[in-house]
Design an enzyme around this catalytic site. Structure first.
Site, PDB file in Angstrom:
ATOM      1  N   ASP A 193       0.647  -1.124   0.437  1.00  0.00           N
ATOM      2  CA  ASP A 193       0.129   0.336  -0.059  1.00  0.00           C
ATOM      3  C   ASP A 193       0.711   1.348   0.116  1.00  0.00           C
ATOM      4  O   ASP A 193       0.422   2.629   0.475  1.00  0.00           O
ATOM      5  CB  ASP A 193      -0.986  -0.326   1.134  1.00  0.00           C
ATOM      6  N   GLU A 237      -0.103  -9.062  -1.105  1.00  0.00           N
ATOM      7  CA  GLU A 237      -1.279  -8.140   0.009  1.00  0.00           C
ATOM      8  C   GLU A 237      -1.869  -7.667  -0.129  1.00  0.00           C
ATOM      9  O   GLU A 237      -2.089  -6.894   0.156  1.00  0.00           O
ATOM     10  CB  GLU A 237       0.499  -7.051   1.656  1.00  0.00           C
ATOM     11  N   GLU A 242      -2.634   4.838   2.520  1.00  0.00           N
ATOM     12  CA  GLU A 242      -1.707   3.588   2.643  1.00  0.00           C
ATOM     13  C   GLU A 242      -3.413   2.658   2.277  1.00  0.00           C
ATOM     14  O   GLU A 242      -3.279   2.051   1.197  1.00  0.00           O
ATOM     15  CB  GLU A 242      -1.459   3.047   3.470  1.00  0.00           C
ATOM     16  N   HIS A 245       6.004   5.852  12.934  1.00  0.00           N
ATOM     17  CA  HIS A 245       6.284   6.375  11.813  1.00  0.00           C
ATOM     18  C   HIS A 245       5.082   7.282  11.037  1.00  0.00           C
ATOM     19  O   HIS A 245       4.866   7.599  10.261  1.00  0.00           O
ATOM     20  CB  HIS A 245       7.016   5.994  10.902  1.00  0.00           C
ATOM     21  N   ARG A 250       2.437   9.105   8.856  1.00  0.00           N
ATOM     22  CA  ARG A 250       2.069   9.805   8.409  1.00  0.00           C
ATOM     23  C   ARG A 250       0.807  10.767   9.390  1.00  0.00           C
ATOM     24  O   ARG A 250       0.989  11.455   9.340  1.00  0.00           O
ATOM     25  CB  ARG A 250       1.721  10.360   6.848  1.00  0.00           C
ATOM     26  N   HIS A 298      12.582   6.073  13.530  1.00  0.00           N
ATOM     27  CA  HIS A 298      12.451   5.670  11.896  1.00  0.00           C
ATOM     28  C   HIS A 298      13.329   6.964  11.177  1.00  0.00           C
ATOM     29  O   HIS A 298      13.328   7.860  12.101  1.00  0.00           O
ATOM     30  CB  HIS A 298      11.114   5.947  11.856  1.00  0.00           C
TER      31      HIS A 298
HETATM   32  C1  UD1 Z   1       6.288   5.007   3.406  1.00  0.00           C
HETATM   33  C2  UD1 Z   1       4.859   4.749   3.234  1.00  0.00           C
HETATM   34  C3  UD1 Z   1       4.314   4.197   5.124  1.00  0.00           C
HETATM   35  C4  UD1 Z   1       4.735   2.814   5.214  1.00  0.00           C
HETATM   36  C5  UD1 Z   1       6.597   3.282   5.106  1.00  0.00           C
HETATM   37  C6  UD1 Z   1       7.209   2.603   6.327  1.00  0.00           C
HETATM   38  C7  UD1 Z   1       4.255   6.276   1.436  1.00  0.00           C
HETATM   39  C8  UD1 Z   1       2.817   7.151   1.323  1.00  0.00           C
HETATM   40  N1  UD1 Z   1       4.114   5.717   2.874  1.00  0.00           N
HETATM   41  O1  UD1 Z   1       6.287   6.084   4.412  1.00  0.00           O
HETATM   42  O2  UD1 Z   1       3.379   3.137   4.213  1.00  0.00           O
HETATM   43  O3  UD1 Z   1       4.527   2.180   5.745  1.00  0.00           O
HETATM   44  O4  UD1 Z   1       7.257   3.779   4.830  1.00  0.00           O
HETATM   45  O5  UD1 Z   1       8.445   2.851   7.190  1.00  0.00           O
HETATM   46  O6  UD1 Z   1       4.365   5.187   0.914  1.00  0.00           O
HETATM   47  N2  UD1 Z   1      13.777   8.464   5.089  1.00  0.00           N
HETATM   48  C9  UD1 Z   1      14.850   8.378   5.072  1.00  0.00           C
HETATM   49  N3  UD1 Z   1      15.806   7.244   4.921  1.00  0.00           N
HETATM   50  C10 UD1 Z   1      15.294   6.682   4.526  1.00  0.00           C
HETATM   51  C11 UD1 Z   1      13.831   6.602   4.417  1.00  0.00           C
HETATM   52  C12 UD1 Z   1      12.721   7.349   5.347  1.00  0.00           C
HETATM   53  O7  UD1 Z   1      15.987   9.589   5.427  1.00  0.00           O
HETATM   54  O8  UD1 Z   1      15.666   5.261   4.340  1.00  0.00           O
HETATM   55  C13 UD1 Z   1      13.403  10.297   5.222  1.00  0.00           C
HETATM   56  C14 UD1 Z   1      13.658  10.976   4.219  1.00  0.00           C
HETATM   57  O9  UD1 Z   1      13.369  11.980   4.650  1.00  0.00           O
HETATM   58  C15 UD1 Z   1      11.942  11.022   3.727  1.00  0.00           C
HETATM   59  C16 UD1 Z   1      11.207  10.700   4.811  1.00  0.00           C
HETATM   60  O10 UD1 Z   1      11.758   9.765   5.649  1.00  0.00           O
HETATM   61  O11 UD1 Z   1      11.440  12.201   2.663  1.00  0.00           O
HETATM   62  C17 UD1 Z   1      10.121  10.332   4.551  1.00  0.00           C
HETATM   63  O12 UD1 Z   1       9.511   8.908   3.552  1.00  0.00           O
HETATM   64  P1  UD1 Z   1       8.095   8.202   3.003  1.00  0.00           P
HETATM   65  O13 UD1 Z   1       8.514   7.068   2.494  1.00  0.00           O
HETATM   66  O14 UD1 Z   1       8.070   9.042   2.350  1.00  0.00           O
HETATM   67  O15 UD1 Z   1       7.169   8.246   4.085  1.00  0.00           O
HETATM   68  P2  UD1 Z   1       6.729   7.526   5.648  1.00  0.00           P
HETATM   69  O16 UD1 Z   1       6.283   7.382   6.684  1.00  0.00           O
HETATM   70  O17 UD1 Z   1       8.537   6.355   5.455  1.00  0.00           O
HETATM   71  N1  UDP Z   2      11.636  -3.578  11.683  1.00  0.00           N
HETATM   72  C1  UDP Z   2      13.071  -3.622  11.273  1.00  0.00           C
HETATM   73  N2  UDP Z   2      13.987  -2.867  11.858  1.00  0.00           N
HETATM   74  C2  UDP Z   2      13.607  -2.035  12.851  1.00  0.00           C
HETATM   75  C3  UDP Z   2      11.855  -1.403  12.593  1.00  0.00           C
HETATM   76  C4  UDP Z   2      11.054  -2.312  11.926  1.00  0.00           C
HETATM   77  O1  UDP Z   2      13.458  -4.537  10.412  1.00  0.00           O
HETATM   78  O2  UDP Z   2      14.326  -0.603  13.244  1.00  0.00           O
HETATM   79  C5  UDP Z   2      11.026  -4.353  10.353  1.00  0.00           C
HETATM   80  C6  UDP Z   2       9.905  -4.705  11.121  1.00  0.00           C
HETATM   81  O3  UDP Z   2      10.140  -6.039  11.527  1.00  0.00           O
HETATM   82  C7  UDP Z   2       8.673  -5.195  10.160  1.00  0.00           C
HETATM   83  C8  UDP Z   2       9.114  -4.048   9.044  1.00  0.00           C
HETATM   84  O4  UDP Z   2      10.105  -3.161   9.662  1.00  0.00           O
HETATM   85  O5  UDP Z   2       8.844  -6.048   9.173  1.00  0.00           O
HETATM   86  C9  UDP Z   2       7.995  -2.901   9.363  1.00  0.00           C
HETATM   87  O6  UDP Z   2       7.975  -1.184   9.027  1.00  0.00           O
HETATM   88  P1  UDP Z   2       7.767  -0.872   8.938  1.00  0.00           P
HETATM   89  O7  UDP Z   2       6.821  -0.095  10.474  1.00  0.00           O
HETATM   90  O8  UDP Z   2       8.047   0.668   8.938  1.00  0.00           O
HETATM   91  O9  UDP Z   2       6.192  -0.247   7.655  1.00  0.00           O
HETATM   92  P2  UDP Z   2       5.202  -1.007   7.927  1.00  0.00           P
HETATM   93  O10 UDP Z   2       5.301  -1.859   8.276  1.00  0.00           O
HETATM   94  O11 UDP Z   2       4.492  -0.116   8.980  1.00  0.00           O
HETATM   95  O12 UDP Z   2       4.463  -0.300   6.719  1.00  0.00           O
END
Ligand code: UD1
Ligand code: UDP
Length: 374
Positions: free
Chosen positions: A99, A121, A135, A212, A214, A245
């Site tokens: 999602d 999924e 999502e 984490h 939004r 995160h």
């Molecule tokens: C995204 C997904 C969410 C998922 C989550 C898992 C969307 C809209 N959201 O949300 O469904 O649950 O990932 O964690 O697709 N950033 C870094 N390095 C990284 C990752 C993120 O610096 O490796 C920072 C960046 O500044 C980035 C911000 O985090 O702009 C947000 O990342 P983004 O993928 O937009 O949203 P998530 O909240 O991570």
């Molecule tokens: N996870 C990880 N390291 C961390 C925190 C989470 O590997 O420090 C794993 C966790 O076991 C799960 C996945 O990341 O498999 C969940 O990711 P996240 O919570 O970012 O996204 P969501 O599941 O909410 O989309």
């Protein structure tokens, strides 16, 4: 020899990678499949952590991540990036997961280019288009366009049928997260990070927190951090671990409320294997994550979900997961009860596994082959 089926997996964030790696591994070994791995890198560091751990080198890397990226930016960069990739490669099918914005954008890109779409999924629904945001919309729109749907549970299958998706296009597979989990948990696990080994998991009640989403950024997240801080301050035997995160908005609030306390461990995101084993060693998990709601019940760990709804009702119905929302007092009260009431804790600690048997990836690949043999 018959022509191979060309499959391109497309994913971009940490959870998609964790849940798609088992599928990639099965596809890679199948002589009837030609596999191409494409990543959007919607997440950079957190994606690379997973790719490195599982030895996956993508064939295409769109490398799109920006600090504080917007949904429109992610979407447009992926649409344009994939158009170029599809000019070079013409897969029979792309496989997307779940999602995220990568999921929906890749689905749209394939649809515009006349390429089949398999959705892994599929069929999770919270019923509220704005929660989780965006999502719920991403998964529903992907479901509307996909050609074949791989659903983890019976409930997910019913959700799709209610949306008039024909039964023949839906395959119940279980969730690939369980395929990933069963391979990494070890009861005598030793962390490579010494500071995690020093925590006394036997005599302390270790709370593992992740947050984490939004829709939780801002005041809800402040409420969450205030509640856990109270839990630590008011219970001598409680310690908190929060792998932060990488979203700067999360880290700023976390530092404000949780820094400078010996019983609070603010750490960097962990690799999947140490994180899964940390779940296994913890007393209680507080989270707004989707994937953790599926993993923790399999380990028999009580989970309090820091959200007002869930698209994963199965473990709530089984009693291992409880929705507690985003109110500071409710989070504090519910967690405090589990810390101090042994009976209630035991009632919630049943290992249950409504999400799969570790063979979801095999079923997905078999179904793809059947789809093309017809
Ligand atoms: C995204 C997904 C969410 C998922 C989550 C898992 C969307 C809209 N959201 O949300 O469904 O649950 O990932 O964690 O697709 N950033 C870094 N390095 C990284 C990752 C993120 O610096 O490796 C920072 C960046 O500044 C980035 C911000 O985090 O702009 C947000 O990342 P983004 O993928 O937009 O949203 P998530 O909240 O991570
Ligand atoms: N996870 C990880 N390291 C961390 C925190 C989470 O590997 O420090 C794993 C966790 O076991 C799960 C996945 O990341 O498999 C969940 O990711 P996240 O919570 O970012 O996204 P969501 O599941 O909410 O989309």
């Amino acid at each position: 020899m018959k022509e191979k089926i060309k499959i391109m997996t497309i994913f971009g964030t940490r959870p998609e990678a964790i849940k798609m790696v088992p599928v990639v591994n099965v596809l890679r070994k199948d002589p009837m499949i030609e596999l191409i791995v494409c990543v959007s890198a919607q997440h950079r560091e957190m994606l690379d952590q997973v790719l490195k751990r599982f030895g996956i080198i993508p064939d295409y890397d769109l490398d799109i991540m920006e600090e504080n990226q917007t949904l429109s930016k992610i979407t447009s960069k992926i649409l344009l990036g994939l158009e170029e990739v599809f000019k070079v490669e013409r897969p029979n099918m792309i496989l997307v997961h779940g999602d995220t914005t990568t999921t929906l954008s890749a689905t749209l890109a394939a649809f515009y280019n006349g390429i089949d779409i398999g959705h892994v999924e599929a069929g999770l629904r919270s019923g509220d288009l704005y929660s989780p945001y965006p999502e719920e919309a991403n998964r529903a729109l992907t479901g509307r366009i996909a050609n074949i749907h791989f659903s983890p549970t019976d409930g997910n299958v019913s959700n799709l049928i209610k949306e008039n998706i024909s039964k023949e296009k839906i395959i119940k597979t279980g969730n690939t997260v369980i395929d990933a989990l069963v391979n990494v948990i070890k009861d005598d696990y030793v962390f490579s990070d010494e500071s995690l080994n020093k925590i006394d998991y036997e005599n302390k009640k270790v709370i593992l927190l992740t947050a984490h989403r939004r829709e939780n950024l801002g005041e809800p997240m402040e409420n969450i951090f205030k509640a856990v801080k109270r839990l630590v301050l008011e219970n001598d035997d409680v310690e908190l671990i929060f792998p932060m995160h990488l979203n700067p908005k999360v880290r700023m609030i976390a530092r404000k409320y949780l820094e400078n306390n010996k019983k609070i461990h603010l750490i960097e995101p962990l690799d999947y294997e140490p994180f899964a084993n940390l779940m296994n060693k913890s007393y209680l998990i507080l989270t707004d994550s989707g994937g953790i709601q599926e993993e923790a019940p399999a380990l028999g760990k009580p989970v309090l979900v820091l959200r007002t709804e869930t698209e994963r009702p199965e473990a709530v119905e089984a009693g291992t997961v409880k929705m507690v929302g985003i109110d500071e007092n409710v989070i504090y009260r519910e967690a405090n009860e589990l810390i101090n009431d042994n009976e209630q804790y035991k009632r919630m600690s049943n290992a249950i596994n409504p999400y799969g048997d570790g063979k979801a990836s095999l079923r997905i690949v078999e179904a793809i082959k059947t789809y093309y043999s017809n």
